[in-house]
Design an enzyme around this catalytic site. Structure first.
Site, PDB file in Angstrom:
ATOM      1  N   GLU A 343     -33.774 -24.342   5.912  1.00 15.90           N
ATOM      2  CA  GLU A 343     -32.608 -24.149   6.336  1.00 15.90           C
ATOM      3  C   GLU A 343     -31.321 -24.831   5.819  1.00 15.90           C
ATOM      4  OE1 GLU A 343     -33.751 -22.361  10.791  1.00 15.90           O
ATOM      5  OE2 GLU A 343     -33.875 -24.490  10.502  1.00 15.90           O
TER       6      GLU A 343
HETATM    7  C1  TNX Z   1     -36.469 -22.934  12.972  1.00 14.12           C
HETATM    8  S1  TNX Z   1     -38.426 -22.757  11.221  1.00 14.12           S
HETATM    9  C2  TNX Z   1     -36.579 -24.062  12.300  1.00 14.12           C
HETATM   10  C3  TNX Z   1     -36.460 -25.471  13.354  1.00 14.12           C
HETATM   11  C4  TNX Z   1     -36.392 -25.042  14.732  1.00 14.12           C
HETATM   12  C5  TNX Z   1     -37.204 -23.710  15.183  1.00 14.12           C
HETATM   13  C6  TNX Z   1     -36.966 -23.423  16.459  1.00 14.12           C
HETATM   14  C7  TNX Z   1     -38.007 -24.036  10.310  1.00 14.12           C
HETATM   15  C8  TNX Z   1     -38.562 -24.467   9.317  1.00 14.12           C
HETATM   16  N1  TNX Z   1     -37.009 -24.613  11.298  1.00 14.12           N
HETATM   17  O1  TNX Z   1     -35.549 -26.228  12.784  1.00 14.12           O
HETATM   18  O2  TNX Z   1     -36.753 -26.160  15.567  1.00 14.12           O
HETATM   19  O3  TNX Z   1     -36.679 -22.683  14.234  1.00 14.12           O
HETATM   20  O4  TNX Z   1     -37.761 -22.390  16.970  1.00 14.12           O
END
Ligand code: TNX
Length: 537
Positions: A343
């Site tokens: 992300e």
């Molecule tokens: C996505 S999945 C994220 C996390 C959050 C999570 C909550 C991923 C690699 N990153 O930063 O905590 O969703 O479900």
């Protein structure tokens, strides 16, 4: 969510120890056993209900082994650790002395031996009327076999105080080995901090289901949780809060070493993660120099993602990463360093590629294997890297592209699809904890998928294993951890361990039901899913 026809709950099968002994297959090292009629036992012995399901299990009808005041654990060379661990469990609840001996016959004993042949975590377990035989090529395999034996004994065996018994295990011949080498769980200690004791308690839950990888998400926007010499503000300031503004916390190097030790005693490898270039607000807030504009942002206690980025063009960024990853590498005996990489919405694609190029070199220089969220597949990744797939996409859908790109480059995947494996997703719309961005994940959703066929162009050989991540934006206590983890962590653990053709939901739900009383004795809360026929008494 697709609607599913409700199924009539079935009660766990029960074997009574009154029939004649079945003919037994020979186990190497074990003496032949004559098929003599058993005395009629005064109590029913539950049928074997093991999670994860062993690769092969033959129930010996009418046969059972009972612990008594005279039961010994016989350890052959190399089996001491498994023996000591098992004795610790048995002594507390039975009150029996359960001595460990290195010599003498196996009659009336639980005999643990290293066979010398075969590596990995495979083991054989034979529960007979007058002895139990457990053998493996490795101490890790013995430890996994001990977990199976635990589950064959009544739930009260988990008690921390003496209980009355009886202590019988059903007769079985088990030959077992895992499908995948990586069977993990992740605990996010950044969004909320969990103490060493809490992490160790979680390790104990996971160990019962043969989980062998503990991924610790040590840094994120809301908190930095690991002390790094020469960078005190990372923890004194960056570690001082949490989601919702709680007090935060961090691990000293001693704390971290203690977690590594505790995990290693349970043959579990710690995979530390320092997330970047996004998910870095706590570090950016602690050291202004890490920001492109030289200004430190305030601490962050919300739950948004994708707003922070390390400064890709500044040399101090890589001095910082070298310090942090070098230090972690030193204190981490396992081969993996997880660099996050998810992300990175506030990092330009070209900058992301540059970041990966630089951090890959740092990880390699410190002798570790690059591990990251599958987003890293968008950049150049080395052969042998580990890419952790998290998106709720299937087949060739958008979202699987980076994972497939990672595999094309020779990386292997750890499968954590959010709509099956995320322990922070709500079970139902009314679950009081958790999130629902990837959907609702009931136990059956957690269980019914195959890591080897989920993504087009990815097969078993590209898959290192599975991992169930517990993100903790809404999770603050042991109770919360338990409730979101049980019963879904055992579901993911079984996917990682049991051959795909050796598992089915209808069978799993019955074996899972038998775990409920065990969790109750262990003091673990769990979500009493209506999909599972929990015993009523
Ligand atoms: C996505 S999945 C994220 C996390 C959050 C999570 C909550 C991923 C690699 N990153 O930063 O905590 O969703 O479900």
């Amino acid at each position: 969510m697709p609607s599913r026809a409700p199924r009539r709950p079935r009660l766990p099968r029960v074997l009574t120890a009154s029939a004649a002994t079945a003919a037994l297959a020979a186990v190497p090292g074990a003496p032949a056993v004559a098929a003599v009629p058993l005395p009629t036992a005064g109590h029913a012995v539950a049928a074997p209900q093991v999670v994860p399901a062993p690769a092969s299990l033959r129930a010996l009808s009418g046969v059972s082994f009972s612990l008594t005041r005279r039961t010994r654990i016989l350890v052959r060379p190399g089996a001491d650790r498994a023996g000591t661990y098992l004795a610790g469990i048995l002594r507390r609840s039975t009150g029996y002395p359960v001595p460990i001996s290195r010599t003498g016959g196996a009659t009336g004993a639980i005999a643990l031996s290293l066979t010398g042949g075969g590596g990995g975590e495979a083991y054989r377990l034979s529960v007979r009327r007058d002895s139990v035989w457990l053998s493996s090529g490795t101490p890790a395999g013995l430890f996994r076999g001990v977990q199976t034996l635990r589950q064959l004994l009544p739930p009260a065996i988990e008690s921390a105080t003496v209980r009355p018994g009886p202590w019988s295990a059903p007769g079985v011949e088990i030959e077992d080995a895992p499908r995948f080498a990586w069977r993990g769980t992740m605990l996010d200690v950044a969004r909320h901090f969990f103490t060493v004791r809490q992490v160790e308690r979680y390790i104990d839950t996971a160990a019962l289901y043969k989980v062998n990888m503990l991924h610790l998400h040590l840094s994120d926007d809301q908190g930095w949780r690991i002390a790094i010499p020469g960078r005190p503000r990372l923890t004194s300031y960056g570690g001082s809060t949490a989601v919702g503004g709680g007090p935060g916390g961090f691990y000293t190097e001693r704390d971290f070493t203690e977690i590594v030790r505790y995990a290693a005693e349970r043959y579990m490898t710690v995979v530390p993660e320092i997330d970047g270039p996004g998910h870095t607000n706590a570090a950016l807030a602690s050291y202004a120099e890490l920001n492109c504009d030289g200004h430190a942002p305030p601490l962050y206690t919300g739950t948004d993602v994708g707003f922070s980025s390390l400064c890709i063009g500044k040399p101090v960024t890589y001095e910082f990463l070298d310090d942090v990853l070098g230090r972690l590498a030193k204190f981490t005996p396992g081969p993996y360093l997880h660099i996050g990489g998810d992300e990175a919405m506030s990092t330009k694609p070209a900058d992301y590629a540059e970041y990966l190029r630089r951090i890959e070199e740092i990880v390699r220089r410190h002798g570790k294997t690059l591990t990251g969220w599958a987003d890293i597949g968008a950049a150049t990744v080395p052969r042998g890297a580990i890419a952790q797939y998290w998106q709720p996409a299937k087949g060739s859908e958008e979202g699987t592209a980076t994972a497939r790109a990672a595999v094309r480059q020779g990386a292997r995947l750890v499968m954590s699809p959010a709509d099956h494996a995320y322990l922070d997703m709500k079970y139902t719309a009314s679950t009081p904890l958790g999130q629902d961005w990837a959907g609702l994940v009931e136990v059956r959703d957690a269980y019914e998928w195959d890591p080897g066929t989920l993504i087009d162009g990815v097969s078993d050989k590209d898959v290192a294993g599975v991992e169930a991540p517990l993100w903790t934006e809404t999770i603050v206590s042991d109770h919360d951890i338990d409730y979101m983890t049980l019963p879904r962590l055992p579901a993911i653990a079984e996917i990682g361990w049991t051959p795909q053709n050796g598992r089915s939901w209808n069978d799993f739900r019955l074996r899972l039901a038998a775990q409920g009383p065990r969790w109750a004795v262990l003091g673990r809360a769990y979500y009493p899913s209506p999909q599972v026929p929990w015993p009523t008494s």
